[in-house]
Design a protein around this motif. Sequence first.
Motif, PDB file in Angstrom:
ATOM      1  N   CYS B 208       1.064  -0.931   0.075  1.00  0.00           N
ATOM      2  CA  CYS B 208       0.026   0.058   0.067  1.00  0.00           C
ATOM      3  C   CYS B 208       0.949   1.100  -0.051  1.00  0.00           C
ATOM      4  O   CYS B 208       1.997   1.255   0.523  1.00  0.00           O
ATOM      5  CB  CYS B 208      -0.820  -0.092   1.155  1.00  0.00           C
ATOM      6  N   PRO B 285      -3.190  -4.431   3.536  1.00  0.00           N
ATOM      7  CA  PRO B 285      -2.141  -3.652   3.099  1.00  0.00           C
ATOM      8  C   PRO B 285      -1.174  -4.047   2.239  1.00  0.00           C
ATOM      9  O   PRO B 285      -0.124  -3.146   1.734  1.00  0.00           O
ATOM     10  CB  PRO B 285      -1.359  -3.565   4.813  1.00  0.00           C
ATOM     11  N   CYS B 286      -1.056  -5.317   1.868  1.00  0.00           N
ATOM     12  CA  CYS B 286      -0.347  -5.544   0.875  1.00  0.00           C
ATOM     13  C   CYS B 286      -1.420  -6.859   0.133  1.00  0.00           C
ATOM     14  O   CYS B 286      -2.149  -7.197   0.617  1.00  0.00           O
ATOM     15  CB  CYS B 286       1.008  -6.030   1.113  1.00  0.00           C
ATOM     16  N   VAL B 328      -6.814  -0.362   0.411  1.00  0.00           N
ATOM     17  CA  VAL B 328      -5.856   0.259   1.061  1.00  0.00           C
ATOM     18  C   VAL B 328      -4.721   0.205  -0.094  1.00  0.00           C
ATOM     19  O   VAL B 328      -3.895   1.057   0.164  1.00  0.00           O
ATOM     20  CB  VAL B 328      -5.566  -0.656   2.445  1.00  0.00           C
ATOM     21  N   LEU B 329      -4.668  -0.529  -0.923  1.00  0.00           N
ATOM     22  CA  LEU B 329      -3.787  -0.856  -1.890  1.00  0.00           C
ATOM     23  C   LEU B 329      -3.528   0.436  -2.770  1.00  0.00           C
ATOM     24  O   LEU B 329      -2.433   0.853  -3.445  1.00  0.00           O
ATOM     25  CB  LEU B 329      -3.578  -1.793  -2.782  1.00  0.00           C
ATOM     26  N   ASN B 332      -4.068   5.023   1.546  1.00  0.00           N
ATOM     27  CA  ASN B 332      -3.704   4.761   2.808  1.00  0.00           C
ATOM     28  C   ASN B 332      -3.059   5.959   3.762  1.00  0.00           C
ATOM     29  O   ASN B 332      -2.034   5.977   4.095  1.00  0.00           O
ATOM     30  CB  ASN B 332      -2.359   3.645   2.944  1.00  0.00           C
ATOM     31  N   THR B 337      -7.694   5.087   7.464  1.00  0.00           N
ATOM     32  CA  THR B 337      -7.641   4.058   6.457  1.00  0.00           C
ATOM     33  C   THR B 337      -8.794   3.079   6.926  1.00  0.00           C
ATOM     34  O   THR B 337      -9.742   2.644   6.093  1.00  0.00           O
ATOM     35  CB  THR B 337      -6.373   3.163   6.335  1.00  0.00           C
TER      36      THR B 337
END
Lengths: 157, 384
Positions: B208, B285-286, B328-329, B332, B337
């Motif tokens: 992110c 987040p990823c 979120v990617l 952020n 978020t």
Amino acid sequence: MSDLKAPIAVRCTPELVYNYAAGRYGSLFLQGLKEGRILASRCRRCARTLVPPRLACTGCFGAMEDAVELEPRGELLAFTLVAFPFLDPFTGIQRPIPYCYGMVRFAGADNTFQYFLSEKDPAKLRVGQPVRAVFRAAAERVGEMADLLYFEPGIGG
Amino acid sequence: MGERVAIIGAGQTPHRSRRLDVSAPELIDEAVQAALADAGLEPDGIDAIVVGNMEHFEGIHLSDLWAVEGTGGVGKPHLKIATGGTTGSSLAQAAYYLVAGGMFPTVLAVGWERLSDSEGETTTGIVTAFDPIYERPTLAGAVSGLAVMACQYQARTGVRAEEAALVVVQARENAARNPHAHLSKAVTVPEVLASPLLSSPLRYLDMCPTSDGACAVVFTSRPGARRAAWVRGVASRHNHTLLGDVAEGAHDYINTLEQAAADAYGQAGIRDPRREFDVVEMYEPCTWAALEWAESLGLAPRGHAAALWADGTARRDGDLPINPSGGVLCANPIGATGLVRVAEASAQVRAAAGPLQVDGVRTALVTGFGGSFWSEVMILGSEA
């Protein structure tokens, strides 16, 4: 308000110094590193063994009354090669990269311990690999985390 | 059982790499005014405010003092919540509890962050959140913490990097429709695989961004005739201090999400999450986290979440749209978020999501992620 033509940012560069108390259990662990030993705490209620040693058991929240010494070897359960630059909050300058760290379960422990690995090529690492702890020379150990240099692949790896 | 609680409005700023045109309170005010307008409320319609960010990114302590000019909180109950990455979802939960408990009819939740204020050193800030003696020397913030999780997931499932990359390919496609998104340029799988290595196996495009932005959401027990998204399930599960304790169960890195989901599903009567949710706004987040956590949420069998993205199920026009906002990617602003997920999901349930709207949303799943892999879950529905 009229449109903003020239936004301004005000620079602030404080220097802050902290001294963190390692506490009863942390001081025991760091003293152990100085002696080249890995110390853990064991729960009398549920028999969990944790590194580093600490007050409360992660399994049952019981008080961990007993210290036990573990063999300085274990199993690598995860790893990463850190390759991107960032400021190290310890030094205020960029942390040297690349470096590898991993999650190691010491033989006899129930949790894992996050620390540096000697190997810097992730292609040569695998989950489940045996590793052993390597310490500084005895004369150079002072009772800090850096007394433990890294884990390196062990026999059978 | 407390008061029934509805979300009746939400507002966001555009999330950008640098909002140098506004100060922190000016940024917050953009989101607050948008939320009040969406809810059809004047400032005196708000009875209490919960506000939060992740303070050390701005180097501001007592951030609730700074925020108040933007939140409109002078003379009102004004509580700060700061739980790291979950700050935004914790704000939503706190607002829910305050309304459900009958203490206040209408509560405004406000999350914000200005990650650019620390000149992009978000990782430095996150490292200082962790144990100074044992784990700071090795940790490289959320990036390396998530990389370790991805390493375990890869070892356990055999999922390949090109499969994980599909998550961000889809996220960018969705973000292209979202005016609030920070990153909306299309990316391809080869571009993801060729992007710089951050912390193996995570590459730059797997992770992110860091954004400046704010979000505000209105919770009330008195929605009147307004379009409402009702809160039907709320759960939170904290985790251990040390990542070495979190990672001990190599088979299930984020069991807090599984536990929180089971709790919230029970409250909402969800038995088959894959079939019963119409949309998911997941805190991913990823790319790799989206895969593992879709499995923790019961949306796919263990080791098989990649199929949701590979076969189109997770697309905005698919059977189970995941992050039609881009997630979120694609944006952020950390303290906001988690609340952005709630804002987006509530807009879907209220049929107020504009260009992001998914057809026929009645039930939505929202998650938050933070700290040492702790988790929060909220379920929203079109009926109380």
